[in-house]
Design an enzyme around this catalytic site. Sequence first.
Site, PDB file in Angstrom:
ATOM      1  CD  GLU A 151      -3.161  -0.942   2.052  1.00  0.00           C
ATOM      2  OE1 GLU A 151      -2.973  -0.328   3.117  1.00  0.00           O
ATOM      3  OE2 GLU A 151      -4.253  -1.448   1.753  1.00  0.00           O
ATOM      4  CD  GLU A 315      -4.410  -5.960   2.792  1.00  0.00           C
ATOM      5  OE1 GLU A 315      -5.124  -5.209   3.476  1.00  0.00           O
ATOM      6  OE2 GLU A 315      -3.172  -5.846   2.730  1.00  0.00           O
TER       7      GLU A 315
HETATM    8  C1  GAL Z   1      -4.660  -2.498   4.879  1.00  0.00           C
HETATM    9  C2  GAL Z   1      -3.252  -3.055   5.053  1.00  0.00           C
HETATM   10  C3  GAL Z   1      -3.220  -4.287   5.939  1.00  0.00           C
HETATM   11  C4  GAL Z   1      -4.028  -4.057   7.159  1.00  0.00           C
HETATM   12  C5  GAL Z   1      -5.435  -3.672   6.794  1.00  0.00           C
HETATM   13  C6  GAL Z   1      -6.316  -3.429   7.990  1.00  0.00           C
HETATM   14  O1  GAL Z   1      -4.624  -1.162   4.565  1.00  0.00           O
HETATM   15  O2  GAL Z   1      -2.674  -3.367   3.819  1.00  0.00           O
HETATM   16  O3  GAL Z   1      -1.883  -4.560   6.268  1.00  0.00           O
HETATM   17  O4  GAL Z   1      -3.403  -3.074   7.907  1.00  0.00           O
HETATM   18  O5  GAL Z   1      -5.423  -2.505   6.029  1.00  0.00           O
HETATM   19  O6  GAL Z   1      -5.978  -2.273   8.694  1.00  0.00           O
END
Ligand code: GAL
Length: 688
Positions: A151, A315
Amino acid sequence: MKHTEALNQMRLGVCYYPEQWPEELWDDDFRRMKELGISVVRVAEFAWSVFEPSEGQFDFSLFDRALELAHKHGIKVIIGTPTATPPAWLTHQYPEVLNATYEGVLLRHGLRRHYNYNSVKYHELSAIITRKLAEQYKQHPAVIGWQIDNEFNCEIGEFYSQADHDAFREWCKRKYGTLDNLNEAWGTRFWSQTYSQWEQVFLSRPNAGGNQPNPHLALDEKRFVSDSTIAYAKIQADILREVVPHHWITTNGLFGHLDSHRLQDDLLDFFSYDSYPQFSTIHYDARDERPLADRKWSQTLGAVRSISPQFCIMEQQAGPGGWVNKMDMPSPKPGQMRLWTYQSIAHGANMVLYFRWRTATSGQEIYWHGLNDYHNGPNRRLREAGEIGAELAKVGERIAPTSFAADIALVRDYDNEWDGEYDVWHGPFSKASGTAWYKALTRRHIPSDTLCMRPGITTLAQLQRYKVLVYPHPAIMRDETAELLTEYVRGGGIVIFGCRTGYKDERGHCYMRPFPGAAAELTGISVEEFTVVKGTRTPVSIQWAGAEGSEGALTGAESFNDILRPEAPSVEVVAAFASDYYAGKPAVTRNRVGAGEAWYFGAVFDEAAAGQLLDRLGIVSPAARWLALPEEVELAIRENEQGPLHFLLNYSEQPAILTLHEPKTDLLTGSKLSGTVALDGFGVMILI
Ligand code: GAL
């Protein structure tokens, strides 16, 4: 050459952190993943201190063992390079790698993303860890691809370390060649800002106004951050291309001050996004009585699709989200996780990984829930994931080769977004209008795309994929962009602009021409007068004449009014302002140019105005002939030569009643459907 074959099949996966769990759990973890239909894990994106516990000392044994087990269970692996989290030894030894605030305060170890993109030392250390990892796993049979960093520009998208100031100065030298050119571009005659030596040039710094930089510098600063991010990512991409040319490369996330389209074109095989729809369900436009909350996410997925037509969700929300100190999101209700997974797929995802396998028991994210709870026993989220896994095993093959289909695109561009962060005379309007248009379209079940206008890169053929382009407030418009749009219109395209179009050049200077500047000829109008609508100004309305077969209507004209004057005989006035001293003056115009039309709407769009325009253009849902849907249900279409797949996504907790005037089959269940049909609360159908 892009590794496009990576997305040829539909894959379900999960983010896994073996370093955070006792090793005795791993085998059972992979076994249970396999049972759920999970075939890929992403690992290691925060594990630098495991791989390199002190400078130059490498230890891959933990991940060697974890990857071996994954392989044993037939699970493929995506390795994240761990550079989002430089270890404590690194930042302690080399504080020059740290990012700094606008005021110059160093951002220390303890969270993540505390490094800057321009430190030569960080380049060097990032290159070493990337190469070591690639060498270690280049022959590993489980590894299929790489995620660079994690990110980019999440947590923070501004960089003011010494290295950044120095690199900016060099960037300016390359861009402008001479100080005279730079002074001209930044308009430094104004307020005696003229630079006489390069040493005087910095990124913006605190000044008498606090944080009020020269606007042209502010725009260049964002371009510089984007270039720095891409240059930094390239260091890793080049190493990976050299050492693991047989693997694919991606990165995840969509954050500010980064031209993700160029990142994709230059470095990646495909783009990945992290999808947490609850950010929109809890924050989206709370004042709106009919907020269409989850659909904000559909709009964002459209932006992702504009970067890479098929993509990966690295994710996908798998439970309630929350950090210890912020974000406290409700638990997704039964069915919602599945619904959001299909939302991603409907919009172009061919690989979806849940975040994360098990909720962390320590650290910042102990409330960011994974599929498994801390107790690690069965739960509802696991059951839901298993259901999705079983469905995708059946239907994935039919979905994977299809692409999202839309006839209308909402246009955006980086120059205006970045300029608009600082410029309150156009910046806030794009978001408001974009949301209004998206709501109007999705409520009518008209799928739409996002199109990113990239001067010198976007082609006529790309525009011609769409019948209609809505480009709400392109304040910055280069003449070449106006020419491209004119060609598009001449060839039969329809373009719709809102107020504040075309009055700035790419430096952010105002053209010395009548508004709408670069778009004046195409629209055939000039802006006689304009005003911000606030303070003593009562909001004005626009009176629309009745479209064929419909009544006239009054809609709002919020925030800003451009009072229009037709300049060409081909211009037709479609609607006029209804009040204030410019009552009766043109507010909406249509210019016929060649086989197409250029519309100008002299205000910020609201949903009603967008609806008026859609009615006048006769644009309806592509399924209107055979399908009636309530507005809670989103229609998204993916298609290929085998025909269209109609994804129906019910964002309401209540069942939705659909009417099918033609018999269809639900791909997910195989049921034949016709007439009145109920779609479960949070339910999904894929009609063929
Ligand atoms: C995303 C990140 C993850 C985790 C998730 C929840 O932005 O890539 O590592 O932090 O959010 O906060």
